[in-house]
Design a protein around this motif. Structure first.
Motif, PDB file in Angstrom:
ATOM      1  N   VAL A 166       0.848  -1.199   0.000  1.00 23.28           N
ATOM      2  CA  VAL A 166       0.000   0.000   0.000  1.00 23.28           C
ATOM      3  C   VAL A 166       0.883   1.249   0.000  1.00 23.28           C
ATOM      4  O   VAL A 166       2.055   1.192   0.369  1.00 23.28           O
ATOM      5  CB  VAL A 166      -0.945   0.023   1.224  1.00 23.28           C
ATOM      6  N   PRO A 167       0.321   2.404  -0.405  1.00 20.26           N
ATOM      7  CA  PRO A 167       1.103   3.646  -0.359  1.00 20.26           C
ATOM      8  C   PRO A 167       1.551   3.977   1.059  1.00 20.26           C
ATOM      9  O   PRO A 167       0.842   3.694   2.027  1.00 20.26           O
ATOM     10  CB  PRO A 167       0.115   4.701  -0.883  1.00 20.26           C
ATOM     11  N   VAL A 168       2.719   4.604   1.157  1.00 24.04           N
ATOM     12  CA  VAL A 168       3.291   4.987   2.441  1.00 24.04           C
ATOM     13  C   VAL A 168       3.569   6.488   2.445  1.00 24.04           C
ATOM     14  O   VAL A 168       4.248   7.011   1.557  1.00 24.04           O
ATOM     15  CB  VAL A 168       4.606   4.211   2.703  1.00 24.04           C
ATOM     16  N   TYR A 169       3.015   7.166   3.464  1.00 23.39           N
ATOM     17  CA  TYR A 169       3.338   8.571   3.720  1.00 23.39           C
ATOM     18  C   TYR A 169       4.422   8.616   4.796  1.00 23.39           C
ATOM     19  O   TYR A 169       4.394   7.839   5.746  1.00 23.39           O
ATOM     20  CB  TYR A 169       2.116   9.322   4.246  1.00 23.39           C
ATOM     21  N   LEU A 170       5.334   9.573   4.651  1.00 23.46           N
ATOM     22  CA  LEU A 170       6.361   9.782   5.660  1.00 23.46           C
ATOM     23  C   LEU A 170       6.085  11.080   6.406  1.00 23.46           C
ATOM     24  O   LEU A 170       5.852  12.127   5.787  1.00 23.46           O
ATOM     25  CB  LEU A 170       7.741   9.859   5.014  1.00 23.46           C
ATOM     26  N   ALA A 171       6.110  11.019   7.738  1.00 21.87           N
ATOM     27  CA  ALA A 171       5.890  12.189   8.582  1.00 21.87           C
ATOM     28  C   ALA A 171       6.959  12.217   9.663  1.00 21.87           C
ATOM     29  O   ALA A 171       7.736  11.279   9.829  1.00 21.87           O
ATOM     30  CB  ALA A 171       4.497  12.134   9.216  1.00 21.87           C
ATOM     31  N   GLY A 172       6.989  13.315  10.422  1.00 24.25           N
ATOM     32  CA  GLY A 172       7.880  13.417  11.563  1.00 24.25           C
ATOM     33  C   GLY A 172       9.080  14.309  11.317  1.00 24.25           C
ATOM     34  O   GLY A 172      10.090  13.867  10.746  1.00 24.25           O
ATOM     35  N   GLY A 173       8.970  15.577  11.703  1.00 20.59           N
ATOM     36  CA  GLY A 173      10.119  16.470  11.674  1.00 20.59           C
ATOM     37  C   GLY A 173      10.600  16.881  10.299  1.00 20.59           C
ATOM     38  O   GLY A 173      11.746  17.330  10.149  1.00 20.59           O
ATOM     39  N   LEU A 174       9.765  16.771   9.283  1.00 25.48           N
ATOM     40  CA  LEU A 174      10.192  17.143   7.935  1.00 25.48           C
ATOM     41  C   LEU A 174      10.200  18.659   7.766  1.00 25.48           C
ATOM     42  O   LEU A 174       9.356  19.369   8.309  1.00 25.48           O
ATOM     43  CB  LEU A 174       9.256  16.515   6.897  1.00 25.48           C
ATOM     44  N   ASN A 175      11.162  19.138   6.983  1.00 21.95           N
ATOM     45  CA  ASN A 175      11.236  20.556   6.641  1.00 21.95           C
ATOM     46  C   ASN A 175      11.989  20.695   5.322  1.00 21.95           C
ATOM     47  O   ASN A 175      12.435  19.693   4.739  1.00 21.95           O
ATOM     48  CB  ASN A 175      11.899  21.357   7.763  1.00 21.95           C
ATOM     49  N   ALA A 176      12.145  21.924   4.867  1.00 19.85           N
ATOM     50  CA  ALA A 176      12.782  22.150   3.577  1.00 19.85           C
ATOM     51  C   ALA A 176      14.233  21.680   3.553  1.00 19.85           C
ATOM     52  O   ALA A 176      14.759  21.313   2.492  1.00 19.85           O
ATOM     53  CB  ALA A 176      12.697  23.632   3.211  1.00 19.85           C
ATOM     54  N   ASP A 177      14.893  21.670   4.707  1.00 21.39           N
ATOM     55  CA  ASP A 177      16.304  21.308   4.750  1.00 21.39           C
ATOM     56  C   ASP A 177      16.545  19.803   4.703  1.00 21.39           C
ATOM     57  O   ASP A 177      17.595  19.366   4.221  1.00 21.39           O
ATOM     58  CB  ASP A 177      16.955  21.877   6.014  1.00 21.39           C
ATOM     59  N   ASN A 178      15.610  19.014   5.218  1.00 23.62           N
ATOM     60  CA  ASN A 178      15.870  17.569   5.289  1.00 23.62           C
ATOM     61  C   ASN A 178      15.003  16.725   4.368  1.00 23.62           C
ATOM     62  O   ASN A 178      15.206  15.510   4.267  1.00 23.62           O
ATOM     63  CB  ASN A 178      15.747  17.062   6.730  1.00 23.62           C
ATOM     64  N   VAL A 179      14.041  17.349   3.692  1.00 15.38           N
ATOM     65  CA  VAL A 179      13.090  16.535   2.932  1.00 15.38           C
ATOM     66  C   VAL A 179      13.745  15.851   1.738  1.00 15.38           C
ATOM     67  O   VAL A 179      13.344  14.737   1.355  1.00 15.38           O
ATOM     68  CB  VAL A 179      11.865  17.368   2.491  1.00 15.38           C
ATOM     69  N   GLY A 180      14.768  16.448   1.164  1.00  9.63           N
ATOM     70  CA  GLY A 180      15.458  15.781   0.068  1.00  9.63           C
ATOM     71  C   GLY A 180      16.078  14.475   0.508  1.00  9.63           C
ATOM     72  O   GLY A 180      15.954  13.439  -0.175  1.00  9.63           O
ATOM     73  N   ASP A 181      16.746  14.474   1.666  1.00  6.88           N
ATOM     74  CA  ASP A 181      17.330  13.241   2.208  1.00  6.88           C
ATOM     75  C   ASP A 181      16.236  12.243   2.578  1.00  6.88           C
ATOM     76  O   ASP A 181      16.404  11.029   2.378  1.00  6.88           O
ATOM     77  CB  ASP A 181      18.170  13.557   3.445  1.00  6.88           C
ATOM     78  N   ALA A 182      15.128  12.740   3.119  1.00  7.11           N
ATOM     79  CA  ALA A 182      14.026  11.852   3.491  1.00  7.11           C
ATOM     80  C   ALA A 182      13.471  11.133   2.265  1.00  7.11           C
ATOM     81  O   ALA A 182      13.229   9.917   2.288  1.00  7.11           O
ATOM     82  CB  ALA A 182      12.923  12.649   4.184  1.00  7.11           C
ATOM     83  N   ILE A 183      13.286  11.877   1.188  1.00  6.56           N
ATOM     84  CA  ILE A 183      12.757  11.275  -0.041  1.00  6.56           C
ATOM     85  C   ILE A 183      13.743  10.263  -0.607  1.00  6.56           C
ATOM     86  O   ILE A 183      13.365   9.151  -1.006  1.00  6.56           O
ATOM     87  CB  ILE A 183      12.438  12.376  -1.076  1.00  6.56           C
ATOM     88  N   ALA A 184      15.022  10.614  -0.623  1.00  5.05           N
ATOM     89  CA  ALA A 184      16.033   9.711  -1.169  1.00  5.05           C
ATOM     90  C   ALA A 184      16.133   8.421  -0.367  1.00  5.05           C
ATOM     91  O   ALA A 184      16.341   7.338  -0.925  1.00  5.05           O
ATOM     92  CB  ALA A 184      17.390  10.414  -1.204  1.00  5.05           C
ATOM     93  N   THR A 185      15.960   8.529   0.938  1.00  2.00           N
ATOM     94  CA  THR A 185      16.104   7.353   1.802  1.00  2.00           C
ATOM     95  C   THR A 185      14.877   6.460   1.767  1.00  2.00           C
ATOM     96  O   THR A 185      14.992   5.235   1.635  1.00  2.00           O
ATOM     97  CB  THR A 185      16.370   7.791   3.254  1.00  2.00           C
ATOM     98  N   VAL A 186      13.699   7.049   1.894  1.00  2.00           N
ATOM     99  CA  VAL A 186      12.476   6.259   2.082  1.00  2.00           C
ATOM    100  C   VAL A 186      11.727   6.008   0.772  1.00  2.00           C
ATOM    101  O   VAL A 186      11.079   4.995   0.607  1.00  2.00           O
ATOM    102  CB  VAL A 186      11.552   6.958   3.105  1.00  2.00           C
ATOM    103  N   ARG A 187      11.801   6.937  -0.173  1.00  2.00           N
ATOM    104  CA  ARG A 187      11.022   6.867  -1.422  1.00  2.00           C
ATOM    105  C   ARG A 187       9.522   6.731  -1.121  1.00  2.00           C
ATOM    106  O   ARG A 187       8.848   5.824  -1.617  1.00  2.00           O
ATOM    107  CB  ARG A 187      11.454   5.690  -2.287  1.00  2.00           C
ATOM    108  N   PRO A 188       8.971   7.643  -0.328  1.00  2.00           N
ATOM    109  CA  PRO A 188       7.563   7.504   0.053  1.00  2.00           C
ATOM    110  C   PRO A 188       6.620   7.924  -1.062  1.00  2.00           C
ATOM    111  O   PRO A 188       6.986   8.712  -1.952  1.00  2.00           O
ATOM    112  CB  PRO A 188       7.443   8.452   1.247  1.00  2.00           C
ATOM    113  N   TYR A 189       5.407   7.437  -0.983  1.00  2.00           N
ATOM    114  CA  TYR A 189       4.332   7.899  -1.865  1.00  2.00           C
ATOM    115  C   TYR A 189       3.974   9.340  -1.562  1.00  2.00           C
ATOM    116  O   TYR A 189       3.673  10.140  -2.457  1.00  2.00           O
ATOM    117  CB  TYR A 189       3.110   7.002  -1.664  1.00  2.00           C
TER     118      TYR A 189
END
Length: 221
Positions: A166-189
């Motif tokens: 199923v699709p996965v959303y990522l939450a928790g402490g995201l902001n403009a500075d870290n979201v690129g790393d978050a996307i690269a690591t998790v590849r969330p929907y």
């Protein structure tokens, strides 16, 4: 890589809803009573905001209730497209909610703490429409069920993302500075955030635009 969808949570007024949508949000989170955390508004205010949201934009009712009949009654009052179940609920409750609320999307929050979180995500993934991976802790005396502003172990989130269909959303402490790393690591929907685009409790247009620009940049091949 597809650009993740963005859900702006803790929406507190029609004006905030409109601002988030114009900035590119595809979903809005409306927070009902919680044991802790920001952005809580009452059910009557949620019901007032929902009709102002254009078709095609999802509206999430964040509920901490643990009784299926009470959850269904709350949804009837609020009228959102989607239920975000912020406490860890058993699969049989998901199945009961399917019966009570046909056509309403169910999103189960998984508070990513340890291996038990990965096991829980696998267990309930088949009974809901999506998972939302957050940084709370339902086991505390005063439960943290979202809105902590903290990141968690994204490697665990990636394991969950790879293990479920199923699709996965990522939450928790995201902001403009870290979201690129978050996307690269998790590849969330999708991505979900509240405090990362707020200043003094209010939606901050500059932070919102910076976040959306960072998401688009991360999603560009």
């Amino acid at each position: 890589m597809d650009t993740p969808r963005v859900k702006i949570c803790c929406i507190m007024s029609e004006r905030e809803a409109a601002t988030a949508i114009v900035s590119g949000a595809s979903a809005l989170g409306l927070v009902s009573h919680m044991p802790s955390g920001p952005g809580v508004i009452d059910d009557a205010e949620i019901a007032r905001i929902v009709p102002s949201v254009p078709a095609g934009i999802e509206t999430f009712l964040l509920t901490s209730l643990r009784d299926t009949e009470h959850i269904a009654a709350q949804h009837a009052r609020c009228g959102t497209t989607t239920l975000q179940l912020v406490d860890h609920l058993p699969v049989e409750m998901h199945e009961r909610l399917r019966t009570l609320l046909p056509g309403v999307r169910l999103v189960q929050v998984v508070h990513v703490l340890d291996e038990h979180s990965v096991a829980y995500a696998r267990e309930c993934a088949g009974a809901v429409d999506a998972l939302l991976l957050d940084s709370g802790n339902p086991a505390l005396a005063v439960q943290e069920l979202g809105g902590t502003g903290r990141t968690h172990d994204w490697q665990l989130s990636r394991r969950i993302r790879d293990a479920v269909a199923v699709p996965v959303y990522l939450a928790g402490g995201l902001n403009a500075d870290n979201v690129g790393d978050a996307i690269a690591t998790v590849r969330p929907y999708g991505l979900d955030l509240c405090s990362g685009v707020r200043s003094h409790g209010r939606l901050d247009v500059a932070k919102l635009h910076a976040f959306m620009n960072a998401v688009r940049a991360a999603g560009t091949p």
